[in-house]
Design a protein around this motif. Structure first.
Motif, PDB file in Angstrom:
ATOM      1  N   ILE A  50       0.839  -1.201   0.000  1.00  5.78           N
ATOM      2  CA  ILE A  50       0.000   0.000   0.000  1.00  5.78           C
ATOM      3  C   ILE A  50       0.874   1.251   0.000  1.00  5.78           C
ATOM      4  CG2 ILE A  50      -1.665   1.354   1.336  1.00  5.78           C
ATOM      5  CD1 ILE A  50      -2.638  -1.327   2.541  1.00  5.78           C
ATOM      6  N   HIS A  51       0.548   2.172  -0.883  1.00  7.75           N
ATOM      7  CA  HIS A  51       1.135   3.510  -0.824  1.00  7.75           C
ATOM      8  C   HIS A  51       0.100   4.383  -0.123  1.00  7.75           C
ATOM      9  CE1 HIS A  51       3.781   6.802  -1.879  1.00  7.75           C
ATOM     10  NE2 HIS A  51       2.681   7.504  -2.122  1.00  7.75           N
ATOM     11  N   LEU A  52       0.420   4.839   1.067  1.00 11.24           N
ATOM     12  CA  LEU A  52      -0.513   5.604   1.893  1.00 11.24           C
ATOM     13  C   LEU A  52      -0.182   7.085   1.795  1.00 11.24           C
ATOM     14  CD1 LEU A  52      -2.773   4.857   4.078  1.00 11.24           C
ATOM     15  CD2 LEU A  52      -1.034   5.541   5.731  1.00 11.24           C
ATOM     16  N   VAL A  53      -1.200   7.887   1.512  1.00  5.94           N
ATOM     17  CA  VAL A  53      -1.055   9.336   1.473  1.00  5.94           C
ATOM     18  C   VAL A  53      -1.920   9.893   2.593  1.00  5.94           C
ATOM     19  CG1 VAL A  53      -1.315  11.451   0.103  1.00  5.94           C
ATOM     20  CG2 VAL A  53      -0.752   9.275  -1.030  1.00  5.94           C
ATOM     21  N   CYS A  54      -1.317  10.680   3.456  1.00  7.17           N
ATOM     22  CA  CYS A  54      -2.040  11.247   4.592  1.00  7.17           C
ATOM     23  C   CYS A  54      -1.963  12.768   4.504  1.00  7.17           C
ATOM     24  CB  CYS A  54      -1.424  10.735   5.894  1.00  7.17           C
ATOM     25  SG  CYS A  54      -2.395  11.115   7.345  1.00  7.17           S
ATOM     26  N   VAL A  55      -3.111  13.413   4.376  1.00  9.10           N
ATOM     27  CA  VAL A  55      -3.191  14.859   4.193  1.00  9.10           C
ATOM     28  C   VAL A  55      -3.600  15.514   5.511  1.00  9.10           C
ATOM     29  CG1 VAL A  55      -4.244  16.716   2.839  1.00  9.10           C
ATOM     30  CG2 VAL A  55      -3.898  14.466   1.796  1.00  9.10           C
ATOM     31  N   ASP A  56      -2.859  16.548   5.905  1.00  4.35           N
ATOM     32  CA  ASP A  56      -3.264  17.322   7.082  1.00  4.35           C
ATOM     33  C   ASP A  56      -4.537  18.082   6.754  1.00  4.35           C
ATOM     34  OD1 ASP A  56      -1.335  16.746   9.013  1.00  4.35           O
ATOM     35  OD2 ASP A  56       0.017  18.330   8.337  1.00  4.35           O
ATOM     36  N   LYS A  57      -5.524  17.972   7.626  1.00  2.00           N
ATOM     37  CA  LYS A  57      -6.753  18.744   7.462  1.00  2.00           C
ATOM     38  C   LYS A  57      -6.420  20.227   7.672  1.00  2.00           C
ATOM     39  CE  LYS A  57      -9.136  14.825   9.386  1.00  2.00           C
ATOM     40  NZ  LYS A  57      -9.253  14.176  10.672  1.00  2.00           N
ATOM     41  N   PRO A  58      -7.162  21.134   7.035  1.00  2.82           N
ATOM     42  CA  PRO A  58      -6.886  22.557   7.211  1.00  2.82           C
ATOM     43  C   PRO A  58      -6.860  22.954   8.692  1.00  2.82           C
ATOM     44  CG  PRO A  58      -8.422  22.249   5.428  1.00  2.82           C
ATOM     45  CD  PRO A  58      -8.247  20.901   6.085  1.00  2.82           C
ATOM     46  N   GLY A  59      -5.765  23.612   9.088  1.00  2.05           N
ATOM     47  CA  GLY A  59      -5.600  24.051  10.472  1.00  2.05           C
ATOM     48  C   GLY A  59      -4.913  23.032  11.359  1.00  2.05           C
ATOM     49  N   PHE A  60      -4.594  21.853  10.846  1.00  2.00           N
ATOM     50  CA  PHE A  60      -3.912  20.819  11.622  1.00  2.00           C
ATOM     51  C   PHE A  60      -2.533  20.573  11.033  1.00  2.00           C
ATOM     52  CE2 PHE A  60      -8.282  20.139  12.680  1.00  2.00           C
ATOM     53  CZ  PHE A  60      -8.252  19.749  14.002  1.00  2.00           C
ATOM     54  N   GLY A  61      -1.623  20.096  11.883  1.00  2.00           N
ATOM     55  CA  GLY A  61      -0.278  19.781  11.420  1.00  2.00           C
ATOM     56  C   GLY A  61       0.351  20.972  10.733  1.00  2.00           C
ATOM     57  N   GLN A  62       0.810  20.765   9.520  1.00  2.00           N
ATOM     58  CA  GLN A  62       1.482  21.820   8.759  1.00  2.00           C
ATOM     59  C   GLN A  62       0.579  22.504   7.733  1.00  2.00           C
ATOM     60  OE1 GLN A  62       4.717  22.738   9.486  1.00  2.00           O
ATOM     61  NE2 GLN A  62       4.392  21.322  11.191  1.00  2.00           N
ATOM     62  N   SER A  63      -0.705  22.142   7.687  1.00  2.00           N
ATOM     63  CA  SER A  63      -1.616  22.768   6.721  1.00  2.00           C
ATOM     64  C   SER A  63      -2.128  24.092   7.261  1.00  2.00           C
ATOM     65  CB  SER A  63      -2.801  21.845   6.410  1.00  2.00           C
ATOM     66  OG  SER A  63      -2.389  20.755   5.634  1.00  2.00           O
ATOM     67  N   LYS A  64      -2.301  25.029   6.355  1.00  2.00           N
ATOM     68  CA  LYS A  64      -2.787  26.354   6.711  1.00  2.00           C
ATOM     69  C   LYS A  64      -4.272  26.298   7.080  1.00  2.00           C
ATOM     70  CE  LYS A  64      -3.183  31.010   4.879  1.00  2.00           C
ATOM     71  NZ  LYS A  64      -2.996  31.862   3.711  1.00  2.00           N
ATOM     72  N   PHE A  65      -4.654  27.084   8.079  1.00  2.00           N
ATOM     73  CA  PHE A  65      -6.056  27.176   8.474  1.00  2.00           C
ATOM     74  C   PHE A  65      -6.863  27.776   7.331  1.00  2.00           C
ATOM     75  CE2 PHE A  65      -9.663  29.415  10.364  1.00  2.00           C
ATOM     76  CZ  PHE A  65     -10.265  28.365  11.039  1.00  2.00           C
ATOM     77  N   ALA A  66      -8.036  27.271   7.074  1.00  2.00           N
ATOM     78  CA  ALA A  66      -8.889  27.767   5.992  1.00  2.00           C
ATOM     79  C   ALA A  66     -10.218  28.240   6.567  1.00  2.00           C
ATOM     80  CB  ALA A  66      -9.121  26.680   4.952  1.00  2.00           C
ATOM     81  N   ARG A  68     -14.023  29.277   6.360  1.00  2.00           N
ATOM     82  CA  ARG A  68     -15.151  28.818   5.550  1.00  2.00           C
ATOM     83  C   ARG A  68     -14.881  27.479   4.879  1.00  2.00           C
ATOM     84  NH1 ARG A  68     -16.379  34.654   3.006  1.00  2.00           N
ATOM     85  NH2 ARG A  68     -17.072  35.611   4.920  1.00  2.00           N
ATOM     86  N   PHE A  69     -14.041  26.674   5.493  1.00  2.00           N
ATOM     87  CA  PHE A  69     -13.775  25.335   4.975  1.00  2.00           C
ATOM     88  C   PHE A  69     -14.997  24.470   5.206  1.00  2.00           C
ATOM     89  CE2 PHE A  69     -11.629  21.494   3.968  1.00  2.00           C
ATOM     90  CZ  PHE A  69     -11.999  20.549   4.902  1.00  2.00           C
ATOM     91  N   SER A  70     -15.406  23.730   4.186  1.00  2.00           N
ATOM     92  CA  SER A  70     -16.526  22.802   4.275  1.00  2.00           C
ATOM     93  C   SER A  70     -16.015  21.417   3.916  1.00  2.00           C
ATOM     94  CB  SER A  70     -17.640  23.214   3.308  1.00  2.00           C
ATOM     95  OG  SER A  70     -18.547  22.146   3.123  1.00  2.00           O
ATOM     96  N   ILE A  71     -16.216  20.467   4.815  1.00  2.00           N
ATOM     97  CA  ILE A  71     -15.769  19.104   4.543  1.00  2.00           C
ATOM     98  C   ILE A  71     -16.414  18.601   3.249  1.00  2.00           C
ATOM     99  CG2 ILE A  71     -15.793  16.713   5.338  1.00  2.00           C
ATOM    100  CD1 ILE A  71     -15.765  17.830   8.223  1.00  2.00           C
ATOM    101  N   ARG A  72     -17.710  18.735   3.150  1.00  2.00           N
ATOM    102  CA  ARG A  72     -18.440  18.200   1.989  1.00  2.00           C
ATOM    103  C   ARG A  72     -18.017  18.867   0.691  1.00  2.00           C
ATOM    104  NH1 ARG A  72     -24.744  17.757   3.143  1.00  2.00           N
ATOM    105  NH2 ARG A  72     -24.645  16.505   1.272  1.00  2.00           N
ATOM    106  N   ARG A  73     -17.830  20.166   0.713  1.00  2.00           N
ATOM    107  CA  ARG A  73     -17.536  20.901  -0.512  1.00  2.00           C
ATOM    108  C   ARG A  73     -16.047  20.886  -0.856  1.00  2.00           C
ATOM    109  NH1 ARG A  73     -18.611  26.264   1.000  1.00  2.00           N
ATOM    110  NH2 ARG A  73     -16.444  26.300   1.658  1.00  2.00           N
TER     111      ARG A  73
END
Length: 162
Positions: A50-66, A68-73
């Protein structure tokens, strides 16, 4: 996505049997998969091809806070952008706990082309997080059942390694 951090684990992309995007629980970051392997003393993803890709959610880890972020959209577009950057045409998605709504968003996104890139999806203890996904509101509690119903279809078009 320059404002989104992601990490890669397991088998190198060009040798992998399948590619899986992993959405961790709360409050974890893209570094969480290292704990999975550390707990058992071996690379559990490479062992399975398995090649696993793990993305930081906006505002977590090293990702910039967003704002009006919408999970669905927005989340399926973020995942699609990372997949484009890595030249991954199709992939599976897996979420644990608070990662569940992120899986649901990828499986039920309104953009058919984006949704069809997801070959398989799975949630581990994720249904209680329907609240966070936007499928439920106090003003319209019947959306809860509609949200659960809408999250059930898994748009799998074949095996992950096809």
């Amino acid at each position: 996505p320059s404002e989104v951090n992601f990490t890669q684990w397991g088998t190198p992309l060009e040798q992998a049997r399948c590619v899986l995007f992993y959405f961790g629980g709360m409050p974890t970051s893209a570094e969480e998969p290292s704990l999975h392997s550390a707990m058992v003393g071996k690379d559990v993803y490479a062992e399975r091809g398995i090649h696993l890709v793990c993305v930081d959610k906006p505002g977590f880890g090293q990702s910039k806070f967003a704002y009006r972020f919408s999970i669905r959209r927005d989340w399926p577009r973020i995942v699609g952008s990372v997949a484009d950057q890595l030249k991954i045409p199709t992939y599976g998605v897996l979420g644990i706990s608070n990662g569940g709504p992120y899986v649901m968003a990828c499986l039920t996104h309104s953009d058919r082309a984006l949704r069809n890139r997801v070959r398989a999806g799975g949630m581990i203890v994720g249904t209680s997080d329907v609240w966070a996904s936007g499928y439920f509101s106090i003003r319209n509690p019947t959306c809860f059942m509609e949200g659960l119903y809408n999250s059930l279809p898994v748009y799998a078009t074949g095996p992950l390694n096809a």
